[in-house]
Design a protein around this motif. Structure first.
Motif, PDB file in Angstrom:
ATOM      1  N   CYS A 331       0.827  -1.211   0.000  1.00 52.21           N
ATOM      2  CA  CYS A 331       0.000   0.000   0.000  1.00 52.21           C
ATOM      3  C   CYS A 331       0.862   1.263   0.000  1.00 52.21           C
ATOM      4  O   CYS A 331       0.614   2.202  -0.770  1.00 52.21           O
ATOM      5  CB  CYS A 331      -0.912  -0.022   1.228  1.00 52.21           C
ATOM      6  N   VAL A 332       1.896   1.274   0.837  1.00 52.19           N
ATOM      7  CA  VAL A 332       2.775   2.442   0.919  1.00 52.19           C
ATOM      8  C   VAL A 332       3.525   2.647  -0.398  1.00 52.19           C
ATOM      9  O   VAL A 332       3.671   3.781  -0.883  1.00 52.19           O
ATOM     10  CB  VAL A 332       3.758   2.288   2.098  1.00 52.19           C
ATOM     11  N   GLU A 333       4.007   1.568  -0.988  1.00 52.67           N
ATOM     12  CA  GLU A 333       4.717   1.697  -2.268  1.00 52.67           C
ATOM     13  C   GLU A 333       3.783   2.211  -3.357  1.00 52.67           C
ATOM     14  O   GLU A 333       4.203   2.984  -4.232  1.00 52.67           O
ATOM     15  CB  GLU A 333       5.343   0.354  -2.648  1.00 52.67           C
ATOM     16  N   HIS A 334       2.529   1.829  -3.307  1.00 54.49           N
ATOM     17  CA  HIS A 334       1.541   2.354  -4.256  1.00 54.49           C
ATOM     18  C   HIS A 334       1.332   3.850  -4.025  1.00 54.49           C
ATOM     19  O   HIS A 334       1.322   4.634  -4.986  1.00 54.49           O
ATOM     20  CB  HIS A 334       0.225   1.601  -4.084  1.00 54.49           C
ATOM     21  N   ILE A 335       1.189   4.248  -2.770  1.00 53.98           N
ATOM     22  CA  ILE A 335       1.002   5.663  -2.434  1.00 53.98           C
ATOM     23  C   ILE A 335       2.201   6.483  -2.889  1.00 53.98           C
ATOM     24  O   ILE A 335       2.064   7.610  -3.373  1.00 53.98           O
ATOM     25  CB  ILE A 335       0.779   5.818  -0.910  1.00 53.98           C
ATOM     26  N   ALA A 336       3.395   5.893  -2.754  1.00 51.67           N
ATOM     27  CA  ALA A 336       4.632   6.595  -3.113  1.00 51.67           C
ATOM     28  C   ALA A 336       4.904   6.585  -4.616  1.00 51.67           C
ATOM     29  O   ALA A 336       5.921   7.110  -5.072  1.00 51.67           O
ATOM     30  CB  ALA A 336       5.811   5.982  -2.373  1.00 51.67           C
ATOM     31  N   GLY A 337       4.003   5.961  -5.391  1.00 52.78           N
ATOM     32  CA  GLY A 337       4.165   5.949  -6.842  1.00 52.78           C
ATOM     33  C   GLY A 337       5.146   4.935  -7.363  1.00 52.78           C
ATOM     34  O   GLY A 337       5.680   5.085  -8.474  1.00 52.78           O
ATOM     35  N   LYS A 338       5.386   3.873  -6.599  1.00 52.95           N
ATOM     36  CA  LYS A 338       6.339   2.845  -7.020  1.00 52.95           C
ATOM     37  C   LYS A 338       5.706   1.789  -7.937  1.00 52.95           C
ATOM     38  O   LYS A 338       6.397   0.901  -8.430  1.00 52.95           O
ATOM     39  CB  LYS A 338       6.940   2.142  -5.793  1.00 52.95           C
ATOM     40  N   ASN A 339       4.399   1.881  -8.113  1.00 54.08           N
ATOM     41  CA  ASN A 339       3.660   0.980  -9.016  1.00 54.08           C
ATOM     42  C   ASN A 339       3.914  -0.500  -8.744  1.00 54.08           C
ATOM     43  O   ASN A 339       4.292  -1.263  -9.645  1.00 54.08           O
ATOM     44  CB  ASN A 339       4.005   1.294 -10.480  1.00 54.08           C
ATOM     45  N   PRO A 340       3.685  -0.948  -7.509  1.00 50.30           N
ATOM     46  CA  PRO A 340       3.842  -2.384  -7.231  1.00 50.30           C
ATOM     47  C   PRO A 340       2.738  -3.180  -7.907  1.00 50.30           C
ATOM     48  O   PRO A 340       1.630  -2.678  -8.127  1.00 50.30           O
ATOM     49  CB  PRO A 340       3.695  -2.456  -5.701  1.00 50.30           C
ATOM     50  N   VAL A 341       3.038  -4.421  -8.241  1.00 49.00           N
ATOM     51  CA  VAL A 341       2.016  -5.265  -8.843  1.00 49.00           C
ATOM     52  C   VAL A 341       0.989  -5.612  -7.784  1.00 49.00           C
ATOM     53  O   VAL A 341       1.274  -5.605  -6.585  1.00 49.00           O
ATOM     54  CB  VAL A 341       2.611  -6.558  -9.436  1.00 49.00           C
ATOM     55  N   LYS A 342      -0.234  -5.931  -8.210  1.00 54.36           N
ATOM     56  CA  LYS A 342      -1.291  -6.258  -7.253  1.00 54.36           C
ATOM     57  C   LYS A 342      -0.899  -7.468  -6.416  1.00 54.36           C
ATOM     58  O   LYS A 342      -0.225  -8.382  -6.884  1.00 54.36           O
ATOM     59  CB  LYS A 342      -2.612  -6.516  -7.978  1.00 54.36           C
ATOM     60  N   ILE A 343      -1.357  -7.456  -5.169  1.00 52.61           N
ATOM     61  CA  ILE A 343      -1.011  -8.529  -4.244  1.00 52.61           C
ATOM     62  C   ILE A 343      -1.735  -9.809  -4.637  1.00 52.61           C
ATOM     63  O   ILE A 343      -2.960  -9.865  -4.624  1.00 52.61           O
ATOM     64  CB  ILE A 343      -1.398  -8.144  -2.798  1.00 52.61           C
ATOM     65  N   ASP A 344      -0.985 -10.823  -5.005  1.00 54.97           N
ATOM     66  CA  ASP A 344      -1.611 -12.114  -5.295  1.00 54.97           C
ATOM     67  C   ASP A 344      -0.734 -13.273  -4.824  1.00 54.97           C
ATOM     68  O   ASP A 344      -0.914 -14.413  -5.224  1.00 54.97           O
ATOM     69  CB  ASP A 344      -1.908 -12.254  -6.793  1.00 54.97           C
ATOM     70  N   ALA A 345       0.230 -12.971  -3.964  1.00 55.31           N
ATOM     71  CA  ALA A 345       1.113 -14.019  -3.443  1.00 55.31           C
ATOM     72  C   ALA A 345       0.324 -14.941  -2.519  1.00 55.31           C
ATOM     73  O   ALA A 345      -0.572 -14.495  -1.803  1.00 55.31           O
ATOM     74  CB  ALA A 345       2.285 -13.391  -2.684  1.00 55.31           C
ATOM     75  N   PRO A 346       0.629 -16.226  -2.534  1.00 54.27           N
ATOM     76  CA  PRO A 346      -0.059 -17.155  -1.621  1.00 54.27           C
ATOM     77  C   PRO A 346       0.276 -16.823  -0.170  1.00 54.27           C
ATOM     78  O   PRO A 346       1.416 -16.458   0.147  1.00 54.27           O
ATOM     79  CB  PRO A 346       0.494 -18.518  -2.027  1.00 54.27           C
ATOM     80  N   ILE A 347      -0.711 -16.928   0.702  1.00 54.98           N
ATOM     81  CA  ILE A 347      -0.534 -16.570   2.106  1.00 54.98           C
ATOM     82  C   ILE A 347      -0.627 -17.821   2.975  1.00 54.98           C
ATOM     83  O   ILE A 347      -1.691 -18.430   3.078  1.00 54.98           O
ATOM     84  CB  ILE A 347      -1.592 -15.545   2.544  1.00 54.98           C
ATOM     85  N   PRO A 348       0.475 -18.238   3.587  1.00 55.25           N
ATOM     86  CA  PRO A 348       0.431 -19.432   4.433  1.00 55.25           C
ATOM     87  C   PRO A 348      -0.307 -19.169   5.742  1.00 55.25           C
ATOM     88  O   PRO A 348      -0.343 -18.047   6.241  1.00 55.25           O
ATOM     89  CB  PRO A 348       1.917 -19.748   4.683  1.00 55.25           C
ATOM     90  N   GLY A 349      -0.911 -20.233   6.271  1.00 57.14           N
ATOM     91  CA  GLY A 349      -1.567 -20.160   7.568  1.00 57.14           C
ATOM     92  C   GLY A 349      -0.964 -21.196   8.503  1.00 57.14           C
ATOM     93  O   GLY A 349      -0.602 -22.293   8.077  1.00 57.14           O
ATOM     94  N   CYS A 350      -0.854 -20.842   9.789  1.00 58.67           N
ATOM     95  CA  CYS A 350      -0.195 -21.727  10.750  1.00 58.67           C
ATOM     96  C   CYS A 350      -0.984 -21.827  12.052  1.00 58.67           C
ATOM     97  O   CYS A 350      -1.550 -20.839  12.519  1.00 58.67           O
ATOM     98  CB  CYS A 350       1.206 -21.206  11.077  1.00 58.67           C
ATOM     99  N   THR A 351      -0.988 -23.019  12.628  1.00 58.41           N
ATOM    100  CA  THR A 351      -1.560 -23.246  13.954  1.00 58.41           C
ATOM    101  C   THR A 351      -0.473 -23.886  14.803  1.00 58.41           C
ATOM    102  O   THR A 351       0.052 -24.948  14.460  1.00 58.41           O
ATOM    103  CB  THR A 351      -2.787 -24.177  13.870  1.00 58.41           C
ATOM    104  N   TYR A 352      -0.140 -23.227  15.926  1.00 56.69           N
ATOM    105  CA  TYR A 352       1.054 -23.612  16.689  1.00 56.69           C
ATOM    106  C   TYR A 352       0.729 -24.517  17.862  1.00 56.69           C
ATOM    107  O   TYR A 352       1.267 -24.364  18.953  1.00 56.69           O
ATOM    108  CB  TYR A 352       1.765 -22.343  17.166  1.00 56.69           C
ATOM    109  N   ALA A 353      -0.158 -25.477  17.641  1.00 59.07           N
ATOM    110  CA  ALA A 353      -0.491 -26.457  18.668  1.00 59.07           C
ATOM    111  C   ALA A 353       0.540 -27.573  18.652  1.00 59.07           C
ATOM    112  O   ALA A 353       1.544 -27.510  17.958  1.00 59.07           O
ATOM    113  CB  ALA A 353      -1.899 -27.000  18.404  1.00 59.07           C
ATOM    114  N   GLN A 354       0.278 -28.613  19.426  1.00 59.87           N
ATOM    115  CA  GLN A 354       1.104 -29.822  19.375  1.00 59.87           C
ATOM    116  C   GLN A 354       0.235 -30.974  18.911  1.00 59.87           C
ATOM    117  O   GLN A 354      -0.616 -31.425  19.659  1.00 59.87           O
ATOM    118  CB  GLN A 354       1.706 -30.118  20.747  1.00 59.87           C
TER     119      GLN A 354
END
Length: 466
Positions: A331-354
């Motif tokens: 978001c900040v890079e977009h505001i600063a005019g850096k033209n980042p590509v849209k966010i589409d990276a996979p997002i991992p999820g974690c559960t820290y149980a045993q």
């Protein structure tokens, strides 16, 4: 303009956004009403992991004979366990303060509200020290996070005594003898795991027909079996009709399979989801578009109001700290005019149980629901050399590939330290790796990560050690 950018909320989304803004030379302020680091650092991600580590070590002390070891007098001091957890949070919160100073970000202690302004809404801050301050910036980012969802109509709300949300569950005066956890998502399961490790009788109640419902079905089934072996009881497909406080603790009325049932315990934890912090910000007067209790944004974090952006939990699922941080930088890079590509990276999820649970991308069922033909691989830790040597043979790695293109669609794990391993698959998906690249990757031996390689090989009938 007082600032180039004002960030409201100093959680993992907000403070990371402020750091990136400082790096890009933007004159930046961050407004926080409680603690730097937000819920994640002070009351969520970090302190819960400290609690879980204490529980894990204590539980391992009961299995020393498995490693040819012996010790006498296993015990714990619950007050010190909580103190350690709080100390970890305090240390990291101080670290965030240092980072704000290093990146020339002005920290404003107070509660913010938005008013109409141009080119972005004005920010009026009710200062903790008294009085108020009105600020104008070229852009404003809302990173106000979320809180535990409650359902007062049926008693699912904290009372400061017997009924807890995650916040109360982190700082009780003593470990309860018995506990009911309502909700089997990551938060509920982590607290169930911690308190069970310290000896509490724990029952988890889940409305749908399996625990950890966002995970792959095979992982959910394996997790329930593993947690049951540790003594955690489960009521799945169970609708809570009433949670009540009693003289002895709490009573919970359920409906499951057409039958009514009542459970009793000393304490209860409500972990039935979260609600975005959108109230008292002035969003209605500005006409900010909401989807229930979350702010609607585009691929760069922009709202429908010029100059106003939102990131993290307040902007919707997945409600994960690392997703918030990633959105903040983008978001900040977009505001600063850096033209980042849209966010589409996979997002991992974690559960820290045993045992731990981790995943990224599509489950097998989700891939098939999209009409994709899949190849699925599995590899159990029971035949992994490092896992056997470490005594951590429970669990497996599962991979889901597109049968036509070879693209890795998803990966799902349960077992020791899988929350550290999942990033390998997340990187592979970000780089658009296929089965060919994963098969050609050299995995070190002996490591538990070799199961990732074998699960990829297994999807294509080339598994070596099974």
């Amino acid at each position: 303009m007082d600032f180039d950018l004002i960030v409201i909320g100093a959680g993992p989304g907000g403070y990371v956004a402020a750091i990136r803004a400082g790096q890009l030379g933007l004159k930046t302020a961050i407004v926080e009403r409680e603690n730097l680091g937000g819920i994640c650092l002070n009351w969520g991600c970090i302190p819960t992991k400290a609690l879980l580590k204490s529980g894990e070590v204590y539980e391992q002390l009961g299995h020393l004979a498995d490693y040819g070891l012996a010790a006498e007098g296993r015990s714990y001091d619950f007050t010190k366990i909580v103190e350690r957890s709080r100390g970890v949070s305090k240390q990291l919160s101080s670290g965030v303060a240092f980072l704000m100073k290093k990146n020339k970000v002005e920290v404003i202690d107070g509660t913010a509200k938005l008013e109409k302004g141009s080119p972005a809404p004005k920010v009026v801050v009710a200062l903790k020290a008294g009085g108020s301050r009105t600020l104008q910036a070229k852009a404003v980012i809302l990173a106000t996070g979320a809180r535990a969802r409650t359902i007062p109509a049926i008693g699912l709300e904290p009372d400061g005594d017997a009924i807890w949300t995650y916040r109360e569950a982190m700082v009780p005066k003593a470990c309860p003898k018995s506990l009911i956890v309502v909700g089997s998502g990551a938060i509920g399961i982590e607290f169930a795991s911690f308190y069970r490790a310290l000896g509490a009788e724990v029952t988890v109640v889940e409305a749908v027909d399996r625990i950890l419902p966002v995970e792959d079905e095979e992982v959910s089934a394996a997790a329930q079996k593993a947690f049951a072996k540790r003594g955690i009881k489960f009521k799945v497909g169970a609708k809570v009709t009433k949670l009540s406080k009693t003289k002895a603790g709490v009573s919970i009325a359920l409906e499951a399979g057409g039958k009514a049932e009542t459970l009793e315990a000393e304490k209860a934890i409500v972990a039935v989801g979260i609600a975005g912090n959108v109230e008292n910000l002035g969003l209605e007067a500005l006409g900010v578009k909401l989807d229930r209790d979350h702010i609607v944004i585009d691929g760069h974090g922009a709202t429908n109001v010029p100059g106003l952006y939102a990131i993290g939990d307040v902007a919707g699922a997945p409600w994960l700290a690392h997703k918030a941080s990633h959105e903040g930088v983008h978001c900040v890079e977009h505001i600063a005019g850096k033209n980042p590509v849209k966010i589409d990276a996979p997002i991992p999820g974690c559960t820290y149980a045993q045992p731990q649970v981790a995943s990224v991308g599509l489950t097998e069922a989700q891939a098939k629901a999209k009409g994709l033909e899949v190849k699925v691989g599995r590899f159990p830790f029971r035949v992994n050399g490092k896992a056997i040597a470490a005594g951590e043979t429970e669990g497996f790695v599962k991979t889901v590939f597109d049968a036509k293109t070879g693209a890795l669609l998803g990966a799902h794990m349960i077992g020791g330290e899988v929350t550290e391993m999942i990033q390998g698959f997340a990187l592979a998906m970000t780089l658009e790796a296929t089965e060919a690249e994963l098969m050609a990757t050299v995995f070190p031996h002996p490591t538990m990560s070799e199961a990732m390689h074998e699960a990829s090989l297994d999807a294509y009938g080339q598994v070596l050690h099974l």
